[in-house]
Design a protein around this motif. Structure first.
Motif, PDB file in Angstrom:
ATOM      1  N   ILE A   5     -10.510  52.841  14.105  1.00 24.76           N
ATOM      2  CA  ILE A   5     -11.351  52.275  15.168  1.00 24.76           C
ATOM      3  C   ILE A   5     -10.707  51.028  15.788  1.00 24.76           C
ATOM      4  CG2 ILE A   5     -13.551  53.192  14.333  1.00 24.76           C
ATOM      5  CD1 ILE A   5     -13.891  50.063  13.344  1.00 24.76           C
ATOM      6  N   GLY A   6      -9.434  50.839  15.496  1.00 25.68           N
ATOM      7  CA  GLY A   6      -8.703  49.760  16.162  1.00 25.68           C
ATOM      8  C   GLY A   6      -9.160  48.361  15.812  1.00 25.68           C
ATOM      9  N   ALA A  50      -7.763  46.351  13.739  1.00 25.06           N
ATOM     10  CA  ALA A  50      -6.579  45.520  13.522  1.00 25.06           C
ATOM     11  C   ALA A  50      -6.594  44.736  12.210  1.00 25.06           C
ATOM     12  CB  ALA A  50      -6.333  44.567  14.700  1.00 25.06           C
ATOM     13  N   GLN A  83      -0.367  48.046  16.087  1.00 23.66           N
ATOM     14  CA  GLN A  83      -1.279  48.798  16.955  1.00 23.66           C
ATOM     15  C   GLN A  83      -0.482  49.293  18.150  1.00 23.66           C
ATOM     16  OE1 GLN A  83      -4.091  45.455  17.322  1.00 23.66           O
ATOM     17  NE2 GLN A  83      -5.695  46.994  17.403  1.00 23.66           N
ATOM     18  N   ASP A 122      -0.424  50.764  22.228  1.00 24.22           N
ATOM     19  CA  ASP A 122      -1.080  50.197  23.409  1.00 24.22           C
ATOM     20  C   ASP A 122      -2.535  50.626  23.528  1.00 24.22           C
ATOM     21  OD1 ASP A 122       1.125  48.804  24.108  1.00 24.22           O
ATOM     22  OD2 ASP A 122       1.869  50.311  25.539  1.00 24.22           O
ATOM     23  N   ASP A 123      -2.864  51.759  22.915  1.00 23.74           N
ATOM     24  CA  ASP A 123      -4.260  52.213  22.954  1.00 23.74           C
ATOM     25  C   ASP A 123      -5.115  51.546  21.883  1.00 23.74           C
ATOM     26  OD1 ASP A 123      -3.762  53.886  25.078  1.00 23.74           O
ATOM     27  OD2 ASP A 123      -3.205  55.575  23.786  1.00 23.74           O
ATOM     28  N   GLY A 124      -4.492  50.728  21.058  1.00 26.32           N
ATOM     29  CA  GLY A 124      -5.247  50.011  20.043  1.00 26.32           C
ATOM     30  C   GLY A 124      -5.292  50.703  18.688  1.00 26.32           C
ATOM     31  N   PHE A 125      -4.713  51.903  18.600  1.00 29.04           N
ATOM     32  CA  PHE A 125      -4.756  52.624  17.326  1.00 29.04           C
ATOM     33  C   PHE A 125      -3.604  52.217  16.417  1.00 29.04           C
ATOM     34  CE2 PHE A 125      -7.055  55.580  20.185  1.00 29.04           C
ATOM     35  CZ  PHE A 125      -8.275  55.534  19.534  1.00 29.04           C
ATOM     36  N   PRO A 148     -11.940  49.117   7.811  1.00 27.54           N
ATOM     37  CA  PRO A 148     -13.360  49.486   7.907  1.00 27.54           C
ATOM     38  C   PRO A 148     -13.572  50.984   8.106  1.00 27.54           C
ATOM     39  CG  PRO A 148     -12.621  48.494   9.959  1.00 27.54           C
ATOM     40  CD  PRO A 148     -11.492  48.347   8.978  1.00 27.54           C
ATOM     41  N   ARG A 192     -15.636  53.089  21.892  1.00 22.40           N
ATOM     42  CA  ARG A 192     -14.687  52.319  21.089  1.00 22.40           C
ATOM     43  C   ARG A 192     -13.267  52.552  21.612  1.00 22.40           C
ATOM     44  NH1 ARG A 192     -16.087  48.541  16.738  1.00 22.40           N
ATOM     45  NH2 ARG A 192     -14.000  47.943  16.173  1.00 22.40           N
ATOM     46  N   LYS A 193     -12.982  53.827  21.900  1.00 24.27           N
ATOM     47  CA  LYS A 193     -11.655  54.206  22.380  1.00 24.27           C
ATOM     48  C   LYS A 193     -11.344  53.518  23.718  1.00 24.27           C
ATOM     49  CE  LYS A 193      -8.791  58.188  22.948  1.00 24.27           C
ATOM     50  NZ  LYS A 193      -8.546  58.971  24.054  1.00 24.27           N
ATOM     51  N   ILE A 205     -10.951  49.398  22.745  1.00 27.63           N
ATOM     52  CA  ILE A 205     -10.001  48.744  21.828  1.00 27.63           C
ATOM     53  C   ILE A 205      -8.674  48.337  22.461  1.00 27.63           C
ATOM     54  CG2 ILE A 205     -10.987  49.474  19.616  1.00 27.63           C
ATOM     55  CD1 ILE A 205      -8.915  51.694  19.513  1.00 27.63           C
ATOM     56  N   PRO A 206      -8.180  49.040  23.504  1.00 32.31           N
ATOM     57  CA  PRO A 206      -6.939  48.521  24.082  1.00 32.31           C
ATOM     58  C   PRO A 206      -7.096  47.086  24.594  1.00 32.31           C
ATOM     59  CG  PRO A 206      -7.391  50.715  24.931  1.00 32.31           C
ATOM     60  CD  PRO A 206      -8.596  50.289  24.149  1.00 32.31           C
ATOM     61  N   PHE A 228      -8.805  44.791  23.097  1.00 31.90           N
ATOM     62  CA  PHE A 228      -9.078  43.872  21.980  1.00 31.90           C
ATOM     63  C   PHE A 228      -8.004  43.936  20.893  1.00 31.90           C
ATOM     64  CE2 PHE A 228     -13.115  44.123  24.109  1.00 31.90           C
ATOM     65  CZ  PHE A 228     -13.659  42.862  23.955  1.00 31.90           C
ATOM     66  N   THR A 229      -6.834  44.437  21.226  1.00 31.31           N
ATOM     67  CA  THR A 229      -5.768  44.492  20.220  1.00 31.31           C
ATOM     68  C   THR A 229      -5.322  43.068  19.880  1.00 31.31           C
ATOM     69  OG1 THR A 229      -4.072  44.572  21.913  1.00 31.31           O
ATOM     70  CG2 THR A 229      -4.860  46.697  21.082  1.00 31.31           C
ATOM     71  N   VAL A 230      -4.648  42.948  18.746  1.00 29.45           N
ATOM     72  CA  VAL A 230      -4.147  41.639  18.325  1.00 29.45           C
ATOM     73  C   VAL A 230      -3.273  41.026  19.425  1.00 29.45           C
ATOM     74  CG1 VAL A 230      -2.630  40.490  16.677  1.00 29.45           C
ATOM     75  CG2 VAL A 230      -4.276  42.167  15.876  1.00 29.45           C
ATOM     76  N   ARG A 231      -2.436  41.859  20.037  1.00 31.08           N
ATOM     77  CA  ARG A 231      -1.547  41.361  21.092  1.00 31.08           C
ATOM     78  C   ARG A 231      -2.331  40.843  22.289  1.00 31.08           C
ATOM     79  NH1 ARG A 231       1.185  45.881  20.322  1.00 31.08           N
ATOM     80  NH2 ARG A 231       2.725  45.428  18.755  1.00 31.08           N
ATOM     81  N   ARG A 282      -4.051  37.617  21.436  1.00 35.06           N
ATOM     82  CA  ARG A 282      -3.095  36.491  21.371  1.00 35.06           C
ATOM     83  C   ARG A 282      -2.753  35.990  22.756  1.00 35.06           C
ATOM     84  NH1 ARG A 282       0.355  38.746  16.521  1.00 35.06           N
ATOM     85  NH2 ARG A 282      -1.020  37.972  14.884  1.00 35.06           N
ATOM     86  N   GLN A 330     -17.738  48.081  12.996  1.00 35.74           N
ATOM     87  CA  GLN A 330     -17.270  46.731  12.669  1.00 35.74           C
ATOM     88  C   GLN A 330     -16.923  45.996  13.967  1.00 35.74           C
ATOM     89  OE1 GLN A 330     -13.452  45.783  10.766  1.00 35.74           O
ATOM     90  NE2 GLN A 330     -14.617  44.833   9.102  1.00 35.74           N
ATOM     91  N   GLN A 380     -14.059  40.687  16.751  1.00 35.68           N
ATOM     92  CA  GLN A 380     -13.698  39.830  15.618  1.00 35.68           C
ATOM     93  C   GLN A 380     -12.396  39.057  15.813  1.00 35.68           C
ATOM     94  OE1 GLN A 380     -12.422  41.884  11.950  1.00 35.68           O
ATOM     95  NE2 GLN A 380     -13.108  43.751  12.919  1.00 35.68           N
ATOM     96  N   ASN A 381     -11.417  39.667  16.453  1.00 34.13           N
ATOM     97  CA  ASN A 381     -10.158  38.936  16.600  1.00 34.13           C
ATOM     98  C   ASN A 381     -10.249  37.868  17.682  1.00 34.13           C
ATOM     99  OD1 ASN A 381      -8.895  40.315  14.474  1.00 34.13           O
ATOM    100  ND2 ASN A 381      -8.670  42.095  15.812  1.00 34.13           N
ATOM    101  N   ARG A 421     -11.856  34.946  15.844  1.00 39.67           N
ATOM    102  CA  ARG A 421     -10.865  34.199  15.055  1.00 39.67           C
ATOM    103  C   ARG A 421     -10.084  33.253  15.964  1.00 39.67           C
ATOM    104  NH1 ARG A 421     -10.680  39.488  12.256  1.00 39.67           N
ATOM    105  NH2 ARG A 421     -11.513  39.088  10.169  1.00 39.67           N
TER     106      ARG A 421
END
Ligand code: HEM
Ligand code: SF4
Lengths: 64, 389
Positions: free
Chosen positions: A12-13, A15, A27, A29-32, A56, B101-102, B105-106, B108-111, B114, B337, B341-342, B345
């Motif tokens: 669910i991405g 991270a 991850q 680019d799609d977050g996976f 999770p 979600r799909k 999430i792109p 909300f990635t860590v990158r 940041r 979840q 969350q990131n 943080r």
């Protein structure tokens, strides 16, 4: 050394794995999740196990 | 079971970090605890870490409030369903939930998160400038803790700078506990109308923001996108603000941790502000921790209970960033979840760095006993935090 596999269908991405084990997971680019190091050893292996425990979506498997 | 066996819910928290003391009793007895909500409805309370995680990953347990028996602790948590608000995906189960979600999430990635750091730093710096310009005291909740997440989310969504005041003002009404229902309904109507207008504008003139990208991605309809935007706005506001304020109080008491990055995870675990957020209902009979829960019975996995479970975290009521707090469920667990969350943080990190570096003499201006905690709120936090320097 352990072998790592991931189920991207479950991911669910969140991270969590990238934060816990940056040498092992990333991850796309799609977050996976993607695996950077499929056979980590030493510290990387233990961080991969932590990631498995906190994922999770229970998408990470560590094969001993 | 007769009604006299039921514990009344919700419990008060006794003080800064601690979950209600009753939780320990629930945790140490076998099975789950049956409790009565103010409405008279009964629910199962889950307080052990392992079982909270089990509830939040079980496909026989649903997040959809249209199911019979879904808990409704109070009006403000009376979660809307995705039928009421298209795009309210926190109330959807897989597979319906997956598409949202799909799509998100792109972003909300860590990158991606940041890359937001400079923007968040600017927002934090500006809020501190304004506090400093006013003198040597402030009310931190209003002047800082609520302002920062509001400006961050509006930057993320692509709310133009000229509209930020309007946006911040309406959101504040929405998340302030003392607002009346009428004020809240009105603010939410205004915001929704504003967001719809923003979506129309961005479909014609896209920018480099979340709404524009989601429109271009084509995975969500404009109507769903407006529900998603409202959800992001509401989900990320008071939660983050409460965390920031409580964190300031805790860190000022234990200043040795201020520069230690590990304090963020521990603050999240320790305060567990979103104790009552993840509400569920069983849609099939399911056994949890040796307790049979029947289809149609409500379940409340208590995040603060799980995060103070001594089987998971030794000396759980001590604030100790040197422990490994990873594995806490302050953001929930399973497919829902926390998406933000990131971002949280990042916001906490930038907020504390800014506050403690730029105002090294920062202190709480009243004795701790006089602080007004949200003892009975759905989210734990502070109504106000008078500070001085
Ligand atoms: C300290 C701050 C925060 C805390 C403690 C928190 C806590 C949570 C929890 C416990 C859940 C799970 C709900 C459930 O399982 O039913 C959740 C979900 C969610 N949160 Fe947060 N949250 C915070 C900040 C944010 C922020 C800043 C954002 C947005 C930018 C956000 C967006 C969301 C969304 C969209 C969901 C639903 C995810 C899904 O259903 O897949 N949250 N949050
Ligand atoms: S922790 Fe699990 S869900 Fe999160 S990105 Fe990694 S594999 Fe995906």
């Amino acid at each position: 050394m352990a072998r790592i596999s991931v189920d991207t269908g479950k991911c669910i991405g969140s991270a969590q794995c990238v934060l816990a084990a940056p040498d092992v997971f990333d991850q796309d680019d799609d977050g996976f999740v993607t695996v950077l190091d499929a056979s980590p050893s030493g510290d990387a292996e233990s961080t991969a196990r932590t990631a498995r425990g906190i994922c999770p979506a229970q998408a990470i498997t560590v094969h001993d | 079971m007769t009604s006299t066996d039921l514990v009344p819910f919700m419990m008060r928290r006794p003080g800064v970090p601690f979950p209600p003391p009753e939780y320990e009793g629930f945790r140490t007895k076998p099975g789950l605890t049956k409790a009565a909500l103010p409405s008279g409805e009964t629910v199962w309370l889950v307080t052990r870490h392992e079982e909270v995680r089990a509830v939040l990953t079980d496909p026989r347990i649903s997040s959809n409030p249209t199911h019979e028996g879904f808990p409704r602790p109070s009006r403000t948590v009376g979660a809307p369903s995705a039928d009421d608000v298209p795009g309210w995906f926190v109330s959807l189960d897989p597979p319906d939930h997956n598409r949202f979600r799909k799509a998100l999430i792109p972003e909300f990635t860590v990158r991606r998160i940041r890359a937001l750091r400079p923007a968040v730093e600017q927002i934090v710096d500006h809020a501190i400038d304004q506090m400093l310009a006013k003198g040597n005291t402030a009310e931190l909740v209003e002047d800082f803790s609520l302002t920062v997440p509001s400006l961050v989310i509006s930057a993320l969504l692509g709310v133009p700078k000229v509209d930020r005041d309007f946006f911040e003002e309406k959101t504040k009404v929405l998340v302030t506990l003392t607002s009346t229902d009428e004020q809240r309904d009105k603010a939410s109507e205004h915001l929704l109308r504003y967001i719809n207008r923003l979506i129309t504008i961005k479909s014609k003139r896209p920018g480099d923001d979340l709404i524009s990208k989601l429109l271009q991605g084509g995975l969500l309809t404009p109507q769903e996108l407006s529900g998603v935007s409202m959800l992001l706005l509401i989900a990320g506001h008071e939660t983050t603000a409460n965390n920031i304020s409580l964190g300031v109080v805790t860190l000022l008491q234990q200043k040795q941790w201020i520069d230690d990055d590990r304090m963020i995870e521990e603050l999240l675990r320790y305060h567990s502000v979103a104790d009552l957020v993840a509400l569920r209902v069983a849609i099939e009979d399911v056994e949890i921790g040796g307790q049979l829960v029947r289809a149609g019975e409500g379940i409340v996995p208590l995040v603060a209970g799980a995060n103070h479970d001594p089987d998971m975290f030794e000396r759980p009521d001590e604030f100790d960033p040197s422990r490994s707090a990873t594995g806490h469920v302050a953001f929930g667990y399973g497919v829902h979840q926390c998406l933000g969350q990131n971002l949280v943080r990042l916001e906490m990190d930038v907020a504390y760095r800014g506050l403690f570096r730029r105002i090294p003499t920062l202190e709480v201006a009243v004795p701790l006993e006089e602080l007004r905690f949200k003892y009975d709120g759905v989210l734990f936090g502070l109504h106000a935090l008078p500070v001085r320097w």
